[in-house]
Design an enzyme around this catalytic site. Structure first.
Site, PDB file in Angstrom:
ATOM      1  N   MET A 235       0.802  -1.229   0.000  1.00 30.00           N
ATOM      2  CA  MET A 235       0.000   0.000   0.000  1.00 30.00           C
ATOM      3  C   MET A 235       0.834   1.279   0.000  1.00 30.00           C
ATOM      4  O   MET A 235       0.639   2.188  -0.784  1.00 30.00           O
ATOM      5  CB  MET A 235      -0.856  -0.048   1.265  1.00 30.00           C
ATOM      6  N   LYS A 236       1.782   1.315   0.926  1.00 30.10           N
ATOM      7  CA  LYS A 236       2.600   2.508   1.161  1.00 30.10           C
ATOM      8  C   LYS A 236       3.368   2.991  -0.068  1.00 30.10           C
ATOM      9  O   LYS A 236       3.511   4.182  -0.308  1.00 30.10           O
ATOM     10  CB  LYS A 236       3.570   2.156   2.305  1.00 30.10           C
TER      11      LYS A 236
END
Lengths: 525, 286
Positions: free
Chosen positions: B149-150
């Site tokens: 995600m990051k």
């Protein structure tokens, strides 16, 4: 030292909760053993031979423990059957180990008549063997401490002498490692870590002998430990300064590495109660049970452990998740205390890993490093360098390491793992290590007493950030206590990684102790 | 290029106009502070003590590399029996920049929104992407930066894409295990990241994956992407992959490539089918 204005009642509360979290795990630890604990027991008794199996050296202790495990009797421990055979054959533990491995003697064959192998006699002999083994560990410890006293020793757990310069070697070949380690010591390094081959944590045995090939590092073997310690002894004498040796007490052979590290006079061992679970997908129960026994050995040998919380922020967002590091440090501290370790042996690890482009990132770094120092005042805090945002621009990378060194000396970190300009490219060249030692010496010397000459502004940015991280930590620990450690890990309490109680590697090697389980080490270590 | 002129000079047309030299692309060489000077810097260690002889040896090595006007900036004792050098010199070698050709990943630079939009309108279903760090390699920093995600450097990871169903298997995944999961999950693409390169283990593992995929008849059903700090596109092609991404790659670079490649293959497939049907109809008419 300049101090942050931390709420001490919250810190006490964190410690109480960590104890509460460890309670249910302690009963799991007490009632179970593992193949690795039984192998470590044999190794402490002297079963450190190996035999060739399918063209490869394989440790005798693995063959012996596997033989017992096959019959489903591992819950009684390896000692009853092994000691009975020792009594019967009158062999030393090493000789018997070799004979069993070579197939000359069967571990579980019926005892010849006329030999007293009554349970009482076995118990007596086992106690005697374990006491002797304990004395070997004490002798090794004393030999190590003697050299430390003979030469100058810069290490102070509380960090009052400034950060210790710690570097890694990782050539894959133990003899090249020695060349690199000696050069690093001469350049000013105080501690050498031999990085392990990248696969070793998942091997359920320890390779044997001197090794010259590895991937991203060098295999941890008893002989490699001995070769490196011998070189560093020599270098310590020459330089008049004690050089410490570090290796990895993690993975599926954690208790055995503790045993070999203690016998070969290692100074530091990377050892973490949860690292293997999170980052190597080793089974939770296996890791938690193994870490306890390994730390019992470590406590006796007064080896300083280094915990692995620095890794958490390589996978999770480093600014938002600083509290996970602190929460894990409280838990690691509690498990170490439960294994009779003292705080001066707990090198609690941490790293920042925040984006270098974040405005005021150094204020956040100072806050975190300083609060770690203050919350664990007696412990040798280990500060790990930036890696996540390292790139091929080695000049910028060198500058990042310089700022990291500055934060380290300012906040009184005990052990500074020096960053390498070529971090993102390859395992360090001799010149990379030399440059980084020069960088650290310059900054540690130039800013030596800065921390004593400043104050942190009450309610300033640094103070407030530390307070926020402490609040988040308390909330995080409360959440873990409520769920239980294992379920919390399953629900990604650390590093955004999820593991299950029965998942992961090495679960098969966990067995419940039977009522007649015998292992005097649990009482005497 | 910055011009070293001023306006009064320009007005006086009879006077020569002074400008900094522009690079000669037919004869390109390194630049320090004067165009064409050929300046480079280098640092290395010699396994001998610092000495006048060591200094001479370092200079001779650089001259042997074709450097001229070799200037030894420093010679330092790095340890007993080791000296460290920083050296400057001028390269005489030039390159015709206009003739350079590099094999690159052919794909448009797009934002996450653009990529999601293309998947929605042109593909109409989520693409399944499986990523792993294979063999004994435990360094997940690359695959994490692309999938999680990051993301990396402000560019969100593939998990964040609405049009992608991305799964990161993490470290030390064996090649067969990876293929098993790819089959089970009906993956459209596999991303493999390798960081450790000692003894060329990354190349061996890359080639092994392709061999296993071929054996199982999966090779052409999957988009296979290699990544890592030492990975280049030509190297990945040589190992049998469809594309390779190196240092500084952002998740959107990879996502954009996957979408392009998927559509390219689908269109090719459709064409084949179409021409096949045409042939059939022609045959039928006959």
């Amino acid at each position: 030292m300049a101090e942050l204005h931390l709420d001490t009642t919250k810190i006490l509360r964190c410690r109480d909760i960590a104890e509460k979290i460890s309670k249910p795990i302690e009963s799991l630890i007490e009632t179970h053993t593992t193949v690795a604990i039984e192998r470590a027991t044999l190794r402490l008794l002297g079963v450190n031979g190996a035999s060739v199996q399918n063209g490869q050296w394989f440790p005798d202790c693995n063959l012996i423990v596997d033989e017992l495990a096959k019959t489903g009797r591992l819950g009684e421990g390896i000692l009853p059957s092994f000691v009975a055979k020792m009594l019967e054959t009158k062999m030393t533990a090493y000789e018997l180990g070799q004979s069993i491995a070579k197939g000359k003697i069967q571990l579980l064959s019926p005892t010849k008549s006329g030999v007293n192998v009554s349970p009482v006699e076995i118990k007596r002999k086992a106690s005697e063997l374990c006491s002797n083994a304990k004395q070997n560990l004490i002798d090794a410890r004393e030999k190590r401490d003697l050299l430390r006293k003979k030469v100058q020793d810069p290490f102070d757990p509380a960090g009052r002498n400034g950060p210790l310069l710690y570097v890694i070697v990782a050539t894959g070949n133990i003899y090249d490692d020695v060349t690199q380690a000696r050069a690093a010591a001469q350049a000013g390094a105080d501690a050498i870590a031999v990085i392990r081959s990248t696969a070793q944590s998942l091997l359920d045995y320890i390779p044997h002998g001197a090794t010259t090939e590895g991937f991203g590092g060098t295999y941890a073997t008893q002989e490699n430990f001995r070769i490196m310690r011998e070189a560093l002894d020599d270098e310590s004498e020459k330089l008049g300064r004690y050089i410490r040796l570090t290796n990895y007490c993690s993975g599926l052979c954690m208790p055995e590495i503790a045993a070999l590290g203690a016998l070969e006079r290692l100074d530091f061992l990377l050892n973490d109660a949860m690292y293997g679970i999170l980052f190597r997908d080793i089974n939770m129960q296996r890791t938690l049970i193994d870490q306890h026994f390994s730390r019992r050995i470590i406590a006796l040998s007064k080896i300083v452990i280094h915990t692995g919380e620095d890794n958490y922020l390589t996978t999770a967002d480093a600014i938002e998740n600083g509290h996970q590091v602190l929460a894990s440090q409280f838990i690691n501290e509690r498990f170490a205390l439960n294994a009779t370790m003292t705080q001066d042996l707990m090198g609690l690890g941490h790293a920042q890993e925040m984006s270098p482009e974040h405005t005021n990132v150094f204020l956040l770094e100072i806050a975190r490093a300083q609060m770690t120092r203050q919350i664990f005042p007696k412990s040798p805090i280990k500060f790990m360098p930036p890696t996540r945002y390292k790139c091929g621009d080695i000049f910028y990378s060198h500058l990042m390491d310089a700022m990291f060194n500055f934060v380290g000396v300012l906040t009184g970190q005990t052990i500074q793992l020096l960053g390498m300009a070529t971090e993102a490219m390859h395992t360090p060249l001799l010149q990379d290590r030399w440059m980084s030692i020069k960088n650290a010496k310059y900054i540690f010397n130039g800013a030596k007493d800065l921390g004593k000459d400043i104050e942190y502004k009450r309610g300033g940015m640094i103070d407030q950030w530390a307070a926020k991280v402490l609040d988040d930590t308390l909330a995080h620990l409360e959440m873990i206590a409520k769920k239980g450690l294992m379920r919390a890990i399953e629900e990604r309490a650390f590093a955004e990684v999820s593991r299950t109680e029965q998942g992961g590697k090495g679960f098969k090697g966990v067995v419940k102790k039977t009522a007649d389980y015998l292992n005097p080490f649990f009482e005497i270590l | 290029m910055a011009k070293v002129t001023n306006k009064t000079d320009k007005k006086k047309a009879d006077k020569p106009v002074l400008t900094a030299k522009t690079p000669d692309l037919k004869r390109l060489n390194p630049y320090g502070d004067i165009m064409g000077d050929g300046t480079i810097q280098l640092a290395f260690t010699l396994p001998v003590e610092p000495s006048p002889e060591a200094r001479e040896a370092a200079i001779k090595i650089c001259e042997g590399l074709g450097l001229q006007q070799v200037k030894l900036a420093t010679m330092e004792k790095a340890a007993d029996g080791f000296s460290f050098f920083v050296i400057y010199g001028n390269v005489t070698k030039t390159i015709d920049f206009t003739k350079i050709h590099v094999v690159k990943v052919e794909s448009k630079k797009r934002s996450r929104y653009e990529i999601d939009e293309i998947i929605k309108t042109e593909i109409g279903r989520k693409l399944k992407v499986i990523g792993a760090c294979t063999g004994f390699d435990a360094h997940t920093v690359g695959i994490d930066a692309i999938i999680n995600m990051k993301g990396f450097a402000g560019d969100y990871g593939l998990e964040r894409y609405q049009g992608l169903d991305a799964k990161n298997l993490g470290a030390q995944v064996q090649n067969d295990e990876l293929l098993d999961i790819a089959v089970k999950e009906k993956a459209d693409a596999i991303l493999v990241s390798k960081v450790v390169t000692q003894h060329n283990i990354h190349l061996k593992d890359f080639k092994d994956l392709i061999a296993r995929a071929k054996k199982r008849g999966l090779r052409d059903k999957l988009i296979l992407v290699a990544g890592g700090p030492r990975v280049t596109h030509p190297m990945a092609l040589e190992c049998g992959f469809d594309a390779g991404f190196g240092v500084g790659t952002k998740p959107s670079d990879v996502a954009s490539y996957i979408v392009d490649e998927f559509i390219k293959r689908r269109d090719k497939e459709n064409k084949k089918k179409l021409s096949g049907e045409k042939k059939k109809t022609i045959k039928a008419k006959k």
